[in-house]
Design a protein around this motif. Structure first.
Motif, PDB file in Angstrom:
ATOM      1  N   LEU A 425       0.834  -1.180   0.000  1.00  0.00           N
ATOM      2  CA  LEU A 425       0.000   0.000   0.000  1.00  0.00           C
ATOM      3  C   LEU A 425       0.883   1.249   0.000  1.00  0.00           C
ATOM      4  CD1 LEU A 425      -2.737  -1.092   2.572  1.00  0.00           C
ATOM      5  CD2 LEU A 425      -2.534  -1.639   0.145  1.00  0.00           C
ATOM      6  N   ARG A 426       0.273   2.385  -0.231  1.00  0.00           N
ATOM      7  CA  ARG A 426       1.032   3.628  -0.292  1.00  0.00           C
ATOM      8  C   ARG A 426       1.727   3.909   1.036  1.00  0.00           C
ATOM      9  NH1 ARG A 426      -2.254   9.036  -0.822  1.00  0.00           N
ATOM     10  NH2 ARG A 426      -2.219   8.817   1.449  1.00  0.00           N
ATOM     11  N   GLY A 511       9.396  -9.036  -4.513  1.00  0.00           N
ATOM     12  CA  GLY A 511       8.677  -9.407  -5.716  1.00  0.00           C
ATOM     13  C   GLY A 511       7.226  -8.983  -5.663  1.00  0.00           C
ATOM     14  N   PHE A 512       6.931  -7.930  -4.886  1.00  0.00           N
ATOM     15  CA  PHE A 512       5.575  -7.423  -4.751  1.00  0.00           C
ATOM     16  C   PHE A 512       5.340  -6.276  -5.730  1.00  0.00           C
ATOM     17  CE2 PHE A 512       4.829  -8.749  -0.037  1.00  0.00           C
ATOM     18  CZ  PHE A 512       5.012 -10.075  -0.406  1.00  0.00           C
ATOM     19  N   GLU A 513       4.093  -5.819  -5.773  1.00  0.00           N
ATOM     20  CA  GLU A 513       3.714  -4.709  -6.642  1.00  0.00           C
ATOM     21  C   GLU A 513       3.290  -3.519  -5.806  1.00  0.00           C
ATOM     22  OE1 GLU A 513       0.327  -3.696 -10.057  1.00  0.00           O
ATOM     23  OE2 GLU A 513       0.875  -5.784  -9.638  1.00  0.00           O
ATOM     24  N   CYS A 514       3.759  -2.332  -6.166  1.00  0.00           N
ATOM     25  CA  CYS A 514       3.394  -1.106  -5.450  1.00  0.00           C
ATOM     26  C   CYS A 514       2.004  -0.640  -5.893  1.00  0.00           C
ATOM     27  CB  CYS A 514       4.408   0.005  -5.717  1.00  0.00           C
ATOM     28  SG  CYS A 514       6.061  -0.331  -5.082  1.00  0.00           S
ATOM     29  N   THR A 515       1.256  -0.089  -4.948  1.00  0.00           N
ATOM     30  CA  THR A 515      -0.048   0.483  -5.252  1.00  0.00           C
ATOM     31  C   THR A 515      -0.138   1.870  -4.623  1.00  0.00           C
ATOM     32  OG1 THR A 515      -1.268  -0.230  -3.276  1.00  0.00           O
ATOM     33  CG2 THR A 515      -0.990  -1.852  -5.031  1.00  0.00           C
ATOM     34  N   ARG A 516      -1.180   2.609  -4.970  1.00  0.00           N
ATOM     35  CA  ARG A 516      -1.456   3.910  -4.364  1.00  0.00           C
ATOM     36  C   ARG A 516      -2.616   3.813  -3.385  1.00  0.00           C
ATOM     37  NH1 ARG A 516       2.616   6.495  -4.300  1.00  0.00           N
ATOM     38  NH2 ARG A 516       1.457   8.443  -3.999  1.00  0.00           N
ATOM     39  N   LEU A 517      -3.024   2.609  -3.050  1.00  0.00           N
ATOM     40  CA  LEU A 517      -4.127   2.403  -2.114  1.00  0.00           C
ATOM     41  C   LEU A 517      -3.663   2.673  -0.683  1.00  0.00           C
ATOM     42  CD1 LEU A 517      -5.548  -0.866  -3.691  1.00  0.00           C
ATOM     43  CD2 LEU A 517      -6.415   1.454  -3.976  1.00  0.00           C
ATOM     44  N   THR A 518      -4.609   3.024   0.179  1.00  0.00           N
ATOM     45  CA  THR A 518      -4.288   3.402   1.550  1.00  0.00           C
ATOM     46  C   THR A 518      -5.066   2.547   2.545  1.00  0.00           C
ATOM     47  OG1 THR A 518      -6.043   5.056   1.678  1.00  0.00           O
ATOM     48  CG2 THR A 518      -3.919   5.772   0.780  1.00  0.00           C
ATOM     49  N   ARG A 519      -4.774   2.804   3.816  1.00  0.00           N
ATOM     50  CA  ARG A 519      -5.493   2.144   4.901  1.00  0.00           C
ATOM     51  C   ARG A 519      -6.996   2.384   4.785  1.00  0.00           C
ATOM     52  NH1 ARG A 519      -4.771   1.094  10.601  1.00  0.00           N
ATOM     53  NH2 ARG A 519      -6.679   1.533  11.750  1.00  0.00           N
ATOM     54  N   ARG A 520      -7.362   3.618   4.471  1.00  0.00           N
ATOM     55  CA  ARG A 520      -8.782   3.942   4.353  1.00  0.00           C
ATOM     56  C   ARG A 520      -9.441   3.117   3.250  1.00  0.00           C
ATOM     57  NH1 ARG A 520     -12.305   7.237   1.605  1.00  0.00           N
ATOM     58  NH2 ARG A 520     -13.965   8.179   2.877  1.00  0.00           N
TER      59      ARG A 520
END
Length: 533
Positions: A425-426, A511-520
């Motif tokens: 997550l972000r 080997g993970f993928e980054c996202t712009r998602l948050t805790r909310r």
């Protein structure tokens, strides 16, 4: 009576008569010549072999589709795993045990009575507004049971209507969120005073296909997909010009849908069960639970409450597996920091609330962990010091700064919440302004039976569920210190550039993928709140 006369008087042989007595309405015995009148379209509905549809998949984009979920999309024909997930996650372990013990008797009933019995056992007394299993838990397991071939046919079409024998609250989230289905036809559950009573409405929810497909071109036909094993509700398929039926032999050859082929990435999901609860795997779980409970209490009591040099071998002896690797020079990150007056800031991704504890064991040193919504019980039993943050930037910055000024080594998880899947997550950029001595740590966790995290359940039970697994595996990779050129005060980088760089470094190591998602985003998806406890 000669042979020709007998054939005229008795055109059907004995076998045909026998099969006809037990034939289900709406389930054709053969494909050839099976026609059903269509009063809505003033045409006739014809059943065809599913194999004849495969050759024309590339021409289905302008077609509307009505498909039977269990018969045309899922590889398994058993409904038990879906109801066991509902019983365990929404009703608890005792309700799951009742369903498991009664299932052999349920199997003796007819198909419709089986469905009604399992619905009653799983839904009776469940509060409607608290039921989020259909969106938070079941989609993961539905996706794991989807066949590549069935999904390809569904996604090729334009507007889609999913028809299911299951209650609509179980399948609607999966079909709408992951397959883009326009309308879901399922059984409605009766509700009294806000609680499910375990009974279904007699008829499926009303559907007006003409309204759904009103903007469909006149020359774009509607087709249907079903299964020979599952009886079709012919009223729902009357607007189809053709219905394609598949056999169980065809479904048995379907390939498992790989995760990289999911119509939508599976990032968030909730629930405690980490395996698909078939009758056999559920039996194994219940046989393991007595020993598992004892082992979990032993691991928590002796493993977490003893000094690190004693807890580490105890955890290993009881079956927990920990792998620690370091790609940094030992002297620069381990020894030299001991002589520094200011504490070191460890930044890691977040898999479970045990991350700081495993890091402390790996480093064999005392560290402090920042928390946001840790339960009081977990704070009491935690072997590492915890500092609670408020999510108010100025106050949290002051708290972190004071801890580091005291010479305490501090571990932070900038994601702000856990994520089970191989995504990050972000990262909150607050940590980038707090120190120039930042050590990156990549963490991964593997479990086989239970997840040690939850978004809507009791968070105080997280460590107990993690240690309830037979062989939980923790992997820590110490990536070394962040170069001075990539810090804010020395390198002149913005806090957002530093946060994004750290996120990318940790993701690359795992080997993970980054996202712009948050805790909310996570808690709104899984629990319907912003995650504050």
């Amino acid at each position: 009576m000669n042979k020709n006369m007998a054939e005229k008087l008795f055109p059907f042989n004995a076998l045909s008569l026998f099969i006809g007595l037990f034939r289900r309405p709406g389930n054709p015995l053969s494909f050839q010549g099976k026609l059903i009148s269509n009063p809505h379209a003033n045409t006739q509905l014809k059943f065809k072999k599913y194999s004849s549809l495969v050759h024309r998949l590339h021409r289905l984009s302008d077609h509307a589709l009505i498909f039977h979920v269990e018969g045309a999309l899922l590889r398994s024909s058993s409904l038990f795993p879906w109801f066991m997930l509902v019983a365990f996650e929404a009703g608890g372990i005792l309700r799951a045990l009742v369903l498991f013990l009664l299932y052999p008797l349920v199997c003796l009933l007819g198909e419709k009575l089986q469905l009604k019995a399992m619905v009653f056992i799983c839904f009776f007394g469940i509060r409607k507004e608290k039921f989020r299993i259909g969106r938070a838990v079941l989609p993961k397991f539905f996706l794991e049971d989807v066949g590549c071939e069935g999904l390809e046919a569904v996604l090729r079409c334009g507007k889609k209507v999913g028809v299911s024998d299951l209650p609509r609250v179980m399948v609607e989230g999966f079909l709408r969120d992951y397959l883009g289905v326009d309308f879901v036809v399922g059984r409605e559950l009766k509700v009294v005073c806000g609680y499910f009573v375990g009974l279904m409405e007699e008829n499926r929810n009303a559907i007006a296909l003409n309204d759904i497909f009103q903007d469909k071109k006149a020359d774009s036909p509607t087709i249907g997909i079903g299964s020979l094993k599952k009886s079709l509700d012919e009223q729902l398929f009357l607007d189809c010009e053709e219905v394609y039926l598949m056999t169980e032999a065809e479904k048995s050859k379907w390939k498992i849908l790989p995760k990289d082929k999911y119509p939508k990435p599976l990032i968030f999901h909730d629930g405690r069960l980490a395996f698909r609860p078939t009758p056999l795997s559920t039996l194994v779980m219940f046989l393991w639970l007595p020993l598992g409970f004892f082992l979990s209490i032993t691991r928590v009591t002796f493993g977490l409450l003893l000094p690190y040099n004693l807890s580490s071998p105890i955890l290993a002896f009881t079956g927990t597996r920990t792998t620690v690797s370091s790609s940094a020079p030992h002297s620069s990150t381990m020894n030299s920091v001991e002589n520094k007056a200011r504490g070191i800031l460890y930044v890691c991704n977040h898999r479970t609330l045990l991350d700081p504890i495993y890091l402390a064991i790996a480093l064999m040193k005392n560290i402090t962990a920042v928390t946001y919504s840790l339960s009081k019980l977990n704070e009491v039993i935690s072997p590492v010091r915890t500092v609670r943050l408020t999510r108010e930037r100025e106050r949290d910055a002051g708290t972190i700064g004071r801890v580091l000024q005291q010479g305490c080594d501090l571990v932070v998880c900038p994601e702000g919440t856990t994520c089970r899947e191989p995504f990050l997550l972000r990262f909150s950029p607050l940590f980038a302004e707090m120190s120039t001595e930042i050590i990156l740590v990549a963490i991964d966790v593997k479990v086989s039976m239970f997840y040690g995290t939850t978004a809507s359940g009791l968070k105080c039970l997280d460590p107990f569920f993690h240690f309830l697994n037979p062989y939980p595996v923790y992997t820590l990779k110490i990536l070394g210190e962040l170069p001075a050129s990539m810090t804010c005060s020395i390198g002149g980088k913005s806090k957002f550039d530093v946060a994004n760089h750290v996120q990318a470094k940790i993701a690359n190591a795992l080997g993970f993928e980054c996202t712009r998602l948050t805790r909310r985003d996570k808690y709104m998806c899984l629990a319907g709140n912003e995650g504050f406890v």
